[in-house]
Scaffold this active site. Sequence first.
Site, PDB file in Angstrom:
ATOM      1  N   SER A 154       0.835  -1.204   0.000  1.00  0.00           N
ATOM      2  CA  SER A 154       0.000   0.000   0.000  1.00  0.00           C
ATOM      3  C   SER A 154       0.869   1.253   0.000  1.00  0.00           C
ATOM      4  O   SER A 154       1.978   1.241   0.557  1.00  0.00           O
ATOM      5  CB  SER A 154      -0.857  -0.012   1.270  1.00  0.00           C
ATOM      6  OG  SER A 154      -1.443   1.238   1.487  1.00  0.00           O
ATOM      7  N   TYR A 166      -1.355  -0.447  10.671  1.00  0.00           N
ATOM      8  CA  TYR A 166      -1.694  -1.089   9.386  1.00  0.00           C
ATOM      9  C   TYR A 166      -0.531  -0.947   8.402  1.00  0.00           C
ATOM     10  O   TYR A 166      -0.048  -1.915   7.807  1.00  0.00           O
ATOM     11  CB  TYR A 166      -2.980  -0.478   8.802  1.00  0.00           C
ATOM     12  CG  TYR A 166      -3.195  -0.807   7.343  1.00  0.00           C
ATOM     13  CD1 TYR A 166      -3.475  -2.112   6.940  1.00  0.00           C
ATOM     14  CD2 TYR A 166      -3.089   0.183   6.347  1.00  0.00           C
ATOM     15  CE1 TYR A 166      -3.648  -2.431   5.596  1.00  0.00           C
ATOM     16  CE2 TYR A 166      -3.266  -0.120   5.013  1.00  0.00           C
ATOM     17  CZ  TYR A 166      -3.545  -1.430   4.638  1.00  0.00           C
ATOM     18  OH  TYR A 166      -3.708  -1.733   3.306  1.00  0.00           O
ATOM     19  N   LYS A 182       2.308  -3.727   6.566  1.00  0.00           N
ATOM     20  CA  LYS A 182       2.672  -3.843   5.144  1.00  0.00           C
ATOM     21  C   LYS A 182       4.180  -3.703   4.959  1.00  0.00           C
ATOM     22  O   LYS A 182       4.803  -4.426   4.186  1.00  0.00           O
ATOM     23  CB  LYS A 182       1.937  -2.768   4.323  1.00  0.00           C
ATOM     24  CG  LYS A 182       0.415  -2.945   4.266  1.00  0.00           C
ATOM     25  CD  LYS A 182       0.042  -4.183   3.474  1.00  0.00           C
ATOM     26  CE  LYS A 182      -1.447  -4.393   3.382  1.00  0.00           C
ATOM     27  NZ  LYS A 182      -1.823  -5.684   2.820  1.00  0.00           N
TER      28      LYS A 182
HETATM   29  P1  NAD Z   1     -11.033  -6.556   1.375  1.00  0.00           P
HETATM   30  O1  NAD Z   1     -11.186  -6.520   2.864  1.00  0.00           O
HETATM   31  O2  NAD Z   1     -12.210  -6.276   0.536  1.00  0.00           O
HETATM   32  O3  NAD Z   1     -10.428  -7.983   0.941  1.00  0.00           O
HETATM   33  C1  NAD Z   1      -9.555  -8.719   1.776  1.00  0.00           C
HETATM   34  C2  NAD Z   1     -10.080 -10.146   1.811  1.00  0.00           C
HETATM   35  O4  NAD Z   1      -9.226 -10.948   2.627  1.00  0.00           O
HETATM   36  C3  NAD Z   1     -11.482 -10.254   2.417  1.00  0.00           C
HETATM   37  O5  NAD Z   1     -12.296 -11.009   1.547  1.00  0.00           O
HETATM   38  C4  NAD Z   1     -11.263 -10.983   3.745  1.00  0.00           C
HETATM   39  O6  NAD Z   1     -12.375 -11.786   4.083  1.00  0.00           O
HETATM   40  C5  NAD Z   1     -10.019 -11.795   3.436  1.00  0.00           C
HETATM   41  N1  NAD Z   1      -9.200 -12.145   4.608  1.00  0.00           N
HETATM   42  C6  NAD Z   1      -8.723 -11.311   5.562  1.00  0.00           C
HETATM   43  N2  NAD Z   1      -7.997 -12.010   6.446  1.00  0.00           N
HETATM   44  C7  NAD Z   1      -7.999 -13.307   6.047  1.00  0.00           C
HETATM   45  C8  NAD Z   1      -7.422 -14.502   6.546  1.00  0.00           C
HETATM   46  N3  NAD Z   1      -6.680 -14.502   7.672  1.00  0.00           N
HETATM   47  N4  NAD Z   1      -7.642 -15.647   5.882  1.00  0.00           N
HETATM   48  C9  NAD Z   1      -8.388 -15.670   4.762  1.00  0.00           C
HETATM   49  N5  NAD Z   1      -8.959 -14.570   4.234  1.00  0.00           N
HETATM   50  C10 NAD Z   1      -8.770 -13.395   4.882  1.00  0.00           C
HETATM   51  O7  NAD Z   1      -9.826  -5.573   1.012  1.00  0.00           O
HETATM   52  P2  NAD Z   1      -9.372  -5.025  -0.412  1.00  0.00           P
HETATM   53  O8  NAD Z   1      -9.739  -3.598  -0.479  1.00  0.00           O
HETATM   54  O9  NAD Z   1      -9.801  -5.934  -1.484  1.00  0.00           O
HETATM   55  O10 NAD Z   1      -7.797  -5.097  -0.213  1.00  0.00           O
HETATM   56  C11 NAD Z   1      -7.041  -6.222  -0.628  1.00  0.00           C
HETATM   57  C12 NAD Z   1      -5.606  -6.036  -0.168  1.00  0.00           C
HETATM   58  O11 NAD Z   1      -5.105  -4.820  -0.706  1.00  0.00           O
HETATM   59  C13 NAD Z   1      -5.434  -5.937   1.349  1.00  0.00           C
HETATM   60  O12 NAD Z   1      -4.249  -6.614   1.707  1.00  0.00           O
HETATM   61  C14 NAD Z   1      -5.282  -4.451   1.584  1.00  0.00           C
HETATM   62  O13 NAD Z   1      -4.516  -4.172   2.745  1.00  0.00           O
HETATM   63  C15 NAD Z   1      -4.574  -4.003   0.319  1.00  0.00           C
HETATM   64  N6  NAD Z   1      -4.814  -2.590  -0.013  1.00  0.00           N
HETATM   65  C16 NAD Z   1      -6.108  -2.141  -0.137  1.00  0.00           C
HETATM   66  C17 NAD Z   1      -6.331  -0.789  -0.431  1.00  0.00           C
HETATM   67  C18 NAD Z   1      -7.742  -0.245  -0.521  1.00  0.00           C
HETATM   68  O14 NAD Z   1      -7.909   0.985  -0.445  1.00  0.00           O
HETATM   69  N7  NAD Z   1      -8.779  -1.065  -0.734  1.00  0.00           N
HETATM   70  C19 NAD Z   1      -5.255   0.089  -0.606  1.00  0.00           C
HETATM   71  C20 NAD Z   1      -3.957  -0.420  -0.486  1.00  0.00           C
HETATM   72  C21 NAD Z   1      -3.751  -1.771  -0.192  1.00  0.00           C
END
Ligand code: NAD
Length: 347
Positions: free
Chosen positions: A124, A148, A152
């Site tokens: 991120s 958080y 990362k």
């Molecule tokens: P999201 O919460 O929609 O998706 C994450 C998924 O991981 C969810 O479906 C959740 O149920 C699953 N999950 C979490 N912990 C788990 C575990 N221990 N075992 C199995 N499944 C698990 O989030 P997103 O927005 O799709 O983000 C995806 C990734 O991208 C994350 O790692 C997040 O930190 C990173 N990210 C997101 C953003 C954003 O703004 N959305 C920005 C930068 C980075």
Amino acid sequence: MAILVTGGAGYIGSHTCVELLNDGYQVIVVDDFSNSNPESLKRVEQITGKQLKTYPIDLLNQIDLEKVFKENKIEAVIHFAGLKSVGESVAVPLKYYRNNVISTLILCEVMRKHRVKNLVFSSSATVYGATDKMPVSEDAFLKPVNPYGRTKHLIEELLRDLYQSDKEWSITLLRYFNPIGAHESGNIGEDPNGIPNNLLPYISQVAVGKLQRLNIFGDDYPTKDGTGIRDYIHVVDLAKGHLKALEKITSITGVETYNLGTGRGYSVLEMIDAFENASGKKIPYTVVDRREGDSAICYANPNKAREHLKWQASRDIHLMSKDAWRWQQKNPKGYQEIVDPRQTGVY
Ligand code: NAD
Ligand code: UDP
């Protein structure tokens, strides 16, 4: 080629599954649905007309994860699974370190055991923390300002150490900027739990009448209109970036980091304007104090991804807003089952 997608039911994961299936990959999803709904995966199958395989398991459970690797001939992993709320990470840091860092550790151990050494990791822009130099490049100093972001950063370091110890690994660290929007079908999109923390889901819930008005966190920043500036990127562009990363890691070894952003920043007021145009709805707002920990401006230097991955974002904020609005209108309650209002008397 079979790809394991951890967190594949989530916002970015589900959009990436669509692109993977459309491109002919075989997709295996591991998700414990702690922040998602299995309905998103059904919709992915509807959109693509293709099937994926799902394991409803927690990555922290090594025995369950081993089973996934035994039952499938996985060639690469895209690792989305993780918790992502900045505020919650401040309140319950141990939960974040356990879920994000330990689960990645377990995943890598299982991958190594099964000789799967191709990994794309969701990092991120948060890892940059409060840096003044914009646009921000991959070699900027990293100083995340919340737990958080620190999870990362730690995972990035863990993966670099892993590569140093075994040069057969091929690892791509993708630093996302601000993903928004939804698939053009309006059938998958962002479905936050409770009141959204992020700007775009908040705006679209105001537009659909679920929330009354937006609070703008400060209009006294040193920006053109005083509101915060971010690099918003269409989630489908972001998803496509993963396919480019996958092509790269399956052809060479190493560890590389890429910003996935557009290289353009927009203010909160500009985003409100774009969303009003896309939806035809007025977004009432009140300016309140700055949100703690927010930086004034953050946008990417996306040149490295363009040069090395041959990837760049092509969808503008108008399309992002239109697609987000289509998803919101078609699914006012997200993936939650639409309950007949005559039965409940609510909504
Ligand atoms: P999201 O919460 O929609 O998706 C994450 C998924 O991981 C969810 O479906 C959740 O149920 C699953 N999950 C979490 N912990 C788990 C575990 N221990 N075992 C199995 N499944 C698990 O989030 P997103 O927005 O799709 O983000 C995806 C990734 O991208 C994350 O790692 C997040 O930190 C990173 N990210 C997101 C953003 C954003 O703004 N959305 C920005 C930068 C980075
Ligand atoms: N923001 C806002 N009101 C909200 C949510 C966000 O004014 O309800 C502002 C926030 O201060 C920042 C921008 O919108 O300038 C993007 O915030 P978001 O939380 O979506 O992304 P992040 O700050 O994590 O990059």
